[in-house]
Design a protein around this motif. Structure first.
Motif, PDB file in Angstrom:
ATOM      1  N   ILE A  20     -12.099  -5.067  11.653  1.00  0.00           N
ATOM      2  CA  ILE A  20     -12.698  -4.851  10.051  1.00  0.00           C
ATOM      3  C   ILE A  20     -14.570  -4.146  11.467  1.00  0.00           C
ATOM      4  O   ILE A  20     -14.387  -3.462   9.737  1.00  0.00           O
ATOM      5  N   ASP A  21     -14.365  -3.963  12.172  1.00  0.00           N
ATOM      6  CA  ASP A  21     -15.564  -3.994  12.932  1.00  0.00           C
ATOM      7  C   ASP A  21     -15.456  -3.586  14.885  1.00  0.00           C
ATOM      8  O   ASP A  21     -15.022  -4.563  14.654  1.00  0.00           O
ATOM      9  N   THR A  69      -7.404 -11.046   8.687  1.00  0.00           N
ATOM     10  CA  THR A  69      -9.157 -10.139   7.688  1.00  0.00           C
ATOM     11  C   THR A  69     -10.027  -9.299   8.698  1.00  0.00           C
ATOM     12  O   THR A  69     -10.518  -8.230   8.608  1.00  0.00           O
ATOM     13  N   SER A  70     -10.450 -10.094   9.771  1.00  0.00           N
ATOM     14  CA  SER A  70     -11.718  -9.321  10.547  1.00  0.00           C
ATOM     15  C   SER A  70     -10.589  -8.501  10.737  1.00  0.00           C
ATOM     16  O   SER A  70     -10.966  -7.265  11.606  1.00  0.00           O
ATOM     17  N   LEU A  88     -14.643 -11.531   5.414  1.00  0.00           N
ATOM     18  CA  LEU A  88     -15.346 -10.478   5.215  1.00  0.00           C
ATOM     19  C   LEU A  88     -16.743 -10.329   4.740  1.00  0.00           C
ATOM     20  O   LEU A  88     -17.076  -9.442   5.103  1.00  0.00           O
ATOM     21  N   ARG A  95     -19.061  -7.230   9.879  1.00  0.00           N
ATOM     22  CA  ARG A  95     -20.104  -6.705  10.505  1.00  0.00           C
ATOM     23  C   ARG A  95     -20.839  -7.163  11.627  1.00  0.00           C
ATOM     24  O   ARG A  95     -21.438  -6.417  12.566  1.00  0.00           O
TER      25      ARG A  95
END
Lengths: 541, 162
Positions: free
Chosen positions: A67-68, A90-91, B144, B148
């Motif tokens: 995700i990042d 998820t991540s 979620l 970040r």
């Protein structure tokens, strides 16, 4: 759509959702957290449920996403099972790359035949593994035209080839040495016989197809004649070898010197290391001396005789010597005779005409590439000519066309390399395709050596593992989704797996080849031994 | 905790508590020299019970109206003098059926908000039939929300382990 149909239709397991993509590049699928990337494998089938359509695609790549970006710099502490469980899906998550190939209107596609996909499914469409019913919908079920060749990866469903379609064009079986080309070809040939799709003429280089063949790792497997004894005739060039192997042969082939044309010699230029001038000289001799030139030529033995011949025929000495050196060894093979006892081509045609399949064993001479190329080219040229005449006559008289003939050749790049493809009969057959009902089944381990034009004319390509970049490029040239199929092809297992794509299959498929060698497999394959083709009208003479 | 009389129950999560003198100008002084236990301190100084006051603050995370849970701010604040109750485990279980309140927690600007998130989830997990599964689900929701900010996420996740 009624609940009932939905329930009756077996759905594959949900894998994830479409997140981005394009028709040309394929779509990206985000895997559901509970699906492990380790359970995925390129080459598998998936279905995508669009709003109004259902798409069929092939899995061409698997990748990992996060995700990042900073996650890759400060990875979570996955040694803790709790944290590992939380972050997975998820991540960090798995991604699939799927190439949509076919689409059917209606989410179930029960009524309609699949069509090539012309668009992509919308965002967040559900992606599932293809169910057995999906596969059957695409490839059809075993019937009088469809022949079961293998199973998709990790599935029990049967992938069937439409043999009637297959034999309409020339086809190729590729794969590096030891990947199961012969095995696969044998299955295909059995299929053609079982479904009566075509009459076969097989130039059997290593005596693998007629009576019995060898298995990787030792042992014997049945050849065609053991399955379909009344439909297969075994011809041999090497009677002694056949006898030693205990094969009863139907005919011993001899080739007369007078049957050999300068064209046949020209295609051997590379193999025999002839100069261009030497090959050209053959034409001149033929023109001057007629059919007997070769006999006269190879009978000259000493240097002096050859020099005298050069003088007499007004040729350069070195040219003559070169040609003589090339042909001398070849013509000493016992099946080359000044004059054949019987016209082999005629005999082969007689058998083919009766709907019998002919396997020509090369015995010990299979390793002599020049002999193989010469004999195969020479016989095929004349057989093709007869088929051509016959087809044209049948067109003129409105009679039935001859039964399709499939000629199987091995080491095809020797016949079809760019330098000679335009001269050999095989190049002609591959290019003019089905016009005269004669097609090729070419078997080769160096597809990059085959003329591009010929490759592009092949209807269906069946390829086992290839590793050489050039070979992979050659096989996949001109195929849509080439770069995706590349990754599939390069990851095939070294045995018993093959990628099939082209005319006879609605979409590319990776199969695990069906079993061949057990008593049960023989029982299934031998089914459908039948009557020869009825001879409606004698068009040969 | 919750407040309300059944018609509109406001749900909130305690995030701060403090005990101090009722007179802001006077700081409590240390007592209990020579006492054996803390109880003895209060027994000998009964006035302390009246001079000290405990206050706590709670972050409103949703409300219940007509039996349905909403995971956003109520239409009106809690009334003055409304009674405040501690939620029962059943109520906690019912409320934590959805993890939407996590987004309010993670975006609030209260001090040590991440401690609150983990403490609150630990507490809620005690009320669940399958504690482990609840924490994993909650962890996924958090990853979620905090995708970040992996450092922050890791810190919270480490605190979730019990």
């Amino acid at each position: 759509m009624s609940e009932e149909i939905l329930n009756a239709y077996e759905q594959g397991k949900r894998l994830g959702i479409v997140v981005e993509g394009s028709l040309s590049q394929g779509v990206e699928v985000k895997l559901d957290p509970e699906i492990s990337v380790e359970d995925m494998a390129v080459g598998r089938y998936v279905t995508i449920d669009g709003k109004n359509r259902r798409f069929f695609g092939i899995l061409t790549d698997v990748s990992l996403g996060a995700i990042d970006r900073s996650l890759s710099i400060t990875p979570p502490d996955v040694s803790d099972p709790f944290i590992a469980k939380v972050v997975s899906g998820t991540s960090v998550y798995g991604k699939l790359h799927v190439l949509p190939m076919l689409a059917v209107a209606g989410i179930l596609g029960i009524d309609e035949k699949p069509q090539p996909a012309k668009t992509v499914p919308p965002h967040f469409s559900t992606v599932r593994t293809a169910s057995d019913e999906d596969i059957a919908l695409i490839f059809g079920r075993e019937d009088e035209h469809h022949f079961y060749v293998g199973n998709p990866l990790d599935m029990e469903t049967k992938v069937c080839l439409n043999l009637a379609e297959l034999v309409k064009r020339s086809n190729g079986v590729f794969g590096k040495s030891g990947t199961g080309k012969t095995f696969l070809t044998r299955i295909l040939l059995v299929g053609m016989l079982q479904k009566n799709a075509a009459t076969n003429l097989i130039f059997d280089m290593h005596n693998e197809y007629g009576w019995e063949g060898t298995k990787e790792g030792g042992g014997k497997v049945k050849g065609l004649k053991q399955h379909f004894s009344s439909q297969v005739a075994v011809f041999t060039l090497d009677e002694e070898s056949s006898r030693r192997r205990g094969v009863s042969t139907d005919f011993v082939v001899e080739i007369g010197y007078d049957e050999i044309e300068p064209e046949d010699i020209e295609i051997l230029r590379d193999t025999l290391k002839l100069t261009e001038r030497a090959a050209q000289a053959a034409y001149r001799f033929r023109r001057r001396l007629g059919g007997s030139w070769l006999e006269k030529f190879v009978n000259e033995e000493s240097r002096d005789e050859i020099n005298a011949l050069a003088k007499e025929w007004d040729e350069h000495e070195a040219t003559i010597a070169n040609l003589h050196r090339g042909l001398e060894g070849l013509m000493r093979l016992p099946f080359f005779k000044p004059k054949a006892r019987e016209d082999s081509v005629r005999r082969i045609l007689e058998y083919l005409d009766r709907g019998l399949n002919v396997v020509l064993e090369f015995g010990r001479y299979g390793d002599n590439i020049a002999a193989y190329v010469l004999v195969a080219n020479l016989l095929s040229r004349r057989i093709h000519q007869r088929y051509r005449e016959r087809t044209e006559r049948s067109l003129g008289e409105g009679a039935q066309k001859p039964h399709p003939l499939v000629i199987t050749i091995e080491e095809a790049h020797k016949f079809l390399n760019p330098a000679v493809a335009s001269q050999t009969i095989f190049g002609t057959i591959a290019r003019e395709m089905r016009k005269y009902n004669v097609t090729l089944l070419i078997i080769d381990q160096r597809p990059s050596g085959i003329d591009e034009e010929v490759m592009s004319q092949l209807g269906t390509k069946i390829t086992c593992l290839l590793e050489n970049e050039k070979d992979i490029d050659a096989v996949l040239a001109g195929v849509s989704g080439r770069s995706e199929l590349r990754s599939v092809l390069a990851k095939l297992e070294p045995q018993q797996q093959a990628l099939i794509f082209g005319h006879a299959v609605p979409m590319p498929v990776v199969i695990r080849t069906r079993e061949y060698g057990s008593a049960e497999s023989y029982r299934e394959l031998g089914r459908g031994e039948k009557r020869g083709v009825t001879k409606d009208k004698d068009l040969w003479e | 905790m919750k407040t309300g009389e059944g018609e509109l129950d406001i749900l909130a999560i305690v995030h701060n508590a403090s005990t101090r003198s009722i007179d802001p100008t006077r700081r409590p002084i240390a007592r209990g020299e020579g006492e054996l236990s803390e109880e003895d301190v209060f027994a000998r100084n009964p006035q302390l019970e009246k001079l000290l006051r405990t206050e706590f603050q709670a972050l409103v995370v949703g409300y219940v109206r007509d039996g349905a849970h909403r995971f956003y701010l109520p239409p009106r604040p809690a009334r003055l003098h409304a009674f405040v109750y501690l939620c029962e485990p059943e109520e906690i279980q019912e409320f934590s059926r959805s993890l939407d309140f996590l987004s309010i927690l993670t975006t609030s600007r209260i001090a040590s908000g991440d401690e609150l998130v983990s403490a609150c989830l630990r507490l809620a997990s005690e009320a669940q039939p399958d504690k482990e599964a609840f924490l994993v689900t909650a962890g996924k929701e958090l990853s979620l929300l905090l995708g970040r900010e992996p450092q922050r996420l890791n810190a919270i996740l480490r605190r979730l382990r019990t």
